[in-house]
Design a protein around this motif. Structure first.
Motif, PDB file in Angstrom:
ATOM      1  N   SER A 164       0.600  -1.367   0.077  1.00  0.00           N
ATOM      2  CA  SER A 164       0.489   0.156   0.164  1.00  0.00           C
ATOM      3  C   SER A 164       0.887   1.757   0.125  1.00  0.00           C
ATOM      4  CB  SER A 164      -1.009  -0.104   1.343  1.00  0.00           C
ATOM      5  OG  SER A 164       0.089   0.605   2.530  1.00  0.00           O
ATOM      6  N   LYS A 165       1.920   1.220   0.602  1.00  0.00           N
ATOM      7  CA  LYS A 165       2.555   2.650   0.475  1.00  0.00           C
ATOM      8  C   LYS A 165       3.702   2.386  -1.129  1.00  0.00           C
ATOM      9  CE  LYS A 165       0.743   3.418   4.546  1.00  0.00           C
ATOM     10  NZ  LYS A 165       0.033   5.095   4.532  1.00  0.00           N
ATOM     11  N   HIS A 166       3.939   1.605  -1.197  1.00  0.00           N
ATOM     12  CA  HIS A 166       5.125   1.651  -1.953  1.00  0.00           C
ATOM     13  C   HIS A 166       3.405   2.022  -3.518  1.00  0.00           C
ATOM     14  CE1 HIS A 166       8.206  -0.137  -0.770  1.00  0.00           C
ATOM     15  NE2 HIS A 166       8.702  -0.585  -1.977  1.00  0.00           N
ATOM     16  N   GLY A 167       2.287   1.665  -3.164  1.00  0.00           N
ATOM     17  CA  GLY A 167       1.818   2.271  -3.719  1.00  0.00           C
ATOM     18  C   GLY A 167       0.910   3.849  -3.924  1.00  0.00           C
ATOM     19  N   ILE A 168       0.416   4.106  -2.661  1.00  0.00           N
ATOM     20  CA  ILE A 168       0.588   5.587  -2.351  1.00  0.00           C
ATOM     21  C   ILE A 168       1.944   6.724  -3.259  1.00  0.00           C
ATOM     22  CG2 ILE A 168       1.208   7.741  -0.296  1.00  0.00           C
ATOM     23  CD1 ILE A 168      -1.451   6.165  -0.577  1.00  0.00           C
ATOM     24  N   ALA A 169       3.457   5.963  -2.999  1.00  0.00           N
ATOM     25  CA  ALA A 169       4.728   6.864  -3.895  1.00  0.00           C
ATOM     26  C   ALA A 169       3.955   6.800  -5.168  1.00  0.00           C
ATOM     27  CB  ALA A 169       5.540   6.292  -3.304  1.00  0.00           C
ATOM     28  N   GLY A 170       3.567   5.746  -5.728  1.00  0.00           N
ATOM     29  CA  GLY A 170       3.463   5.689  -7.114  1.00  0.00           C
ATOM     30  C   GLY A 170       2.393   6.934  -7.987  1.00  0.00           C
ATOM     31  N   VAL A 171       0.517   6.669  -7.234  1.00  0.00           N
ATOM     32  CA  VAL A 171      -0.466   7.412  -7.152  1.00  0.00           C
ATOM     33  C   VAL A 171       0.317   8.809  -6.927  1.00  0.00           C
ATOM     34  CG1 VAL A 171      -1.951   8.295  -5.964  1.00  0.00           C
ATOM     35  CG2 VAL A 171      -2.182   5.421  -6.761  1.00  0.00           C
ATOM     36  N   THR A 172       0.802   9.365  -5.878  1.00  0.00           N
ATOM     37  CA  THR A 172       1.595  10.965  -5.655  1.00  0.00           C
ATOM     38  C   THR A 172       1.979  11.045  -7.370  1.00  0.00           C
ATOM     39  OG1 THR A 172       1.466  10.267  -3.025  1.00  0.00           O
ATOM     40  CG2 THR A 172       2.983  12.444  -5.061  1.00  0.00           C
ATOM     41  N   LYS A 173       3.095  10.298  -7.886  1.00  0.00           N
ATOM     42  CA  LYS A 173       3.724  10.316  -8.712  1.00  0.00           C
ATOM     43  C   LYS A 173       2.832  10.844 -10.043  1.00  0.00           C
ATOM     44  CE  LYS A 173       8.228   8.721  -6.986  1.00  0.00           C
ATOM     45  NZ  LYS A 173       9.082   7.631  -7.250  1.00  0.00           N
ATOM     46  N   ALA A 174       2.006   9.472 -10.117  1.00  0.00           N
ATOM     47  CA  ALA A 174       1.178   9.605 -11.312  1.00  0.00           C
ATOM     48  C   ALA A 174       0.102  10.903 -11.550  1.00  0.00           C
ATOM     49  CB  ALA A 174       0.287   8.347 -11.178  1.00  0.00           C
ATOM     50  N   LEU A 175      -0.402  10.956  -9.882  1.00  0.00           N
ATOM     51  CA  LEU A 175      -1.352  12.388  -9.411  1.00  0.00           C
ATOM     52  C   LEU A 175      -0.753  13.778 -10.475  1.00  0.00           C
ATOM     53  CD1 LEU A 175      -3.915  11.069  -6.930  1.00  0.00           C
ATOM     54  CD2 LEU A 175      -3.962  11.004  -9.031  1.00  0.00           C
ATOM     55  N   ALA A 176       0.689  14.125  -9.997  1.00  0.00           N
ATOM     56  CA  ALA A 176       1.286  14.681 -10.310  1.00  0.00           C
ATOM     57  C   ALA A 176       1.326  15.603 -11.659  1.00  0.00           C
ATOM     58  CB  ALA A 176       2.774  14.121  -9.926  1.00  0.00           C
ATOM     59  N   ASN A 177       1.393  13.926 -12.508  1.00  0.00           N
ATOM     60  CA  ASN A 177       2.110  14.287 -13.696  1.00  0.00           C
ATOM     61  C   ASN A 177       0.258  14.488 -14.932  1.00  0.00           C
ATOM     62  OD1 ASN A 177       4.379  13.520 -13.846  1.00  0.00           O
ATOM     63  ND2 ASN A 177       4.137  11.325 -13.829  1.00  0.00           N
ATOM     64  N   GLU A 178      -0.636  13.801 -14.168  1.00  0.00           N
ATOM     65  CA  GLU A 178      -1.951  14.415 -15.133  1.00  0.00           C
ATOM     66  C   GLU A 178      -2.293  15.431 -13.904  1.00  0.00           C
ATOM     67  OE1 GLU A 178      -5.072  12.136 -15.058  1.00  0.00           O
ATOM     68  OE2 GLU A 178      -3.743   9.685 -15.253  1.00  0.00           O
ATOM     69  N   TRP A 179      -2.319  16.112 -13.260  1.00  0.00           N
ATOM     70  CA  TRP A 179      -2.725  17.185 -12.679  1.00  0.00           C
ATOM     71  C   TRP A 179      -1.659  18.842 -12.657  1.00  0.00           C
ATOM     72  CZ3 TRP A 179      -6.329  14.634  -8.146  1.00  0.00           C
ATOM     73  CH2 TRP A 179      -6.496  13.805  -8.846  1.00  0.00           C
ATOM     74  N   ALA A 180      -0.753  18.549 -12.780  1.00  0.00           N
ATOM     75  CA  ALA A 180       0.388  19.645 -12.320  1.00  0.00           C
ATOM     76  C   ALA A 180      -0.239  21.150 -13.219  1.00  0.00           C
ATOM     77  CB  ALA A 180       1.530  19.813 -12.389  1.00  0.00           C
ATOM     78  N   ILE A 181      -0.413  21.015 -14.200  1.00  0.00           N
ATOM     79  CA  ILE A 181      -0.689  21.875 -15.184  1.00  0.00           C
ATOM     80  C   ILE A 181      -2.361  22.465 -15.080  1.00  0.00           C
ATOM     81  CG2 ILE A 181      -3.087  19.714 -16.912  1.00  0.00           C
ATOM     82  CD1 ILE A 181       0.300  22.223 -18.440  1.00  0.00           C
ATOM     83  N   ASN A 182      -3.086  21.568 -14.006  1.00  0.00           N
ATOM     84  CA  ASN A 182      -4.393  22.780 -13.604  1.00  0.00           C
ATOM     85  C   ASN A 182      -3.486  23.007 -11.866  1.00  0.00           C
ATOM     86  OD1 ASN A 182      -5.028  19.011 -14.417  1.00  0.00           O
ATOM     87  ND2 ASN A 182      -5.978  21.625 -15.393  1.00  0.00           N
TER      88      ASN A 182
END
Length: 256
Positions: A164-182
């Motif tokens: 779960s905590k490896h997943g949290i790190a991955g989701v953090t990066k994935a959402l940053a990639n999509e939403w930084a433009i917003n």
């Protein structure tokens, strides 16, 4: 000249902090409130955040609480709706709520695996998706996920927590990639060893406590208040160009 006080101020902001009934979550909720945010406190039990709310109000802050079972997606959705309805917006989402189960991997119960993944990872993604949508519409927002030292290593007898905590790190990066433009910054904090009731068994074990302190360059456990500065930084405009980062607050544990 940049006004540093204004840069770190959360005045006018609304924050949702899950798992804020005690320990690190309580310290984080109080810390955001002290920086000026209005805070929605959440825990799994009705009235579980009474003490947190009391401390925030005693310090002159404003807060409400919403009970939510992070193991249940409908409850998570209701939490997001209640948080958004309170002030009409959520500017800061701090996904802190979590659980752990300890079993050897060969004997790990499936229901415990699913519970840990649901509470620690799935609820964080679901809240981020639901509240992130409103952040996208408004063109701003801060999401802070609580990772772990086990976002970096495997641990022993905690495979679900580690996943779960490896997943949290991955989701953090994935959402940053999509939403930084917003103009939405998505980051994580990875706490090291902090003195809370969750770690009391380790603190009370002389051998484990000695080994832990020996490994930490700072030579001592962290106190919950020592996590607040990182959270306020990532919740404030001071971190507007920080995105997809996992910030270790560990007294140097990873450096050793």
């Amino acid at each position: 000249m940049t006004d540093s006080n204004k840069m770190f101020s959360l005045a006018g902001k609304v924050a949702l902090v899950t798992g804020s009934s005690r320990g690190l979550g309580r310290a984080l909720a109080l810390g955001l409130a002290n920086a000026g945010a209005k805070v929605v406190c959440s825990s799994s039990k009705a009235n579980g955040c009474d003490e947190t709310i009391k401390l925030i109000e005693q310090a002159g802050g404003e807060a409400i609480q919403v009970a939510a079972d992070l193991n249940d997606s409908d409850s998570v959705k209701a939490l997001a709706e209640a948080a958004l309805a309170w002030q009409g917006q959520v500017d800061i989402l701090l996904n802190n709520g979590g659980t752990i189960a300890r079993f050897p991997a060969v004997d790990f119960p499936e229901d415990e695996w699913l519970k840990v993944i649901n509470v620690n990872l799935n609820s964080a993604f679901l809240l981020s998706r639901l509240i992130g949508k409103s952040m996208i519409e408004r063109g701003q927002g801060k999401i802070i996920n609580i990772a772990s030292m086990l976002s970096y290593s495997g641990g022993i007898t905690v495979p679900a927590y580690t996943a779960s905590k490896h997943g949290i790190a991955g989701v953090t990066k994935a959402l940053a990639n999509e939403w930084a433009i917003n103009n939405i910054q998505v980051n994580a904090i990875a706490p090291g060893y902090f003195r809370t009731d969750n770690t009391q068994a380790l603190q009370d074990n002389p051998e484990r406590n000695r080994d832990i302190e020996k490994r930490i360059p700072a030579g001592q456990w962290g106190e919950p208040d020592q996590l607040v500065g990182a959270a306020v930084f990532l919740a404030s405009s001071a971190s507007d160009y920080v995105n997809g980062h996992v910030l270790a607050v560990d007294g140097g544990w990873l450096a050793r």
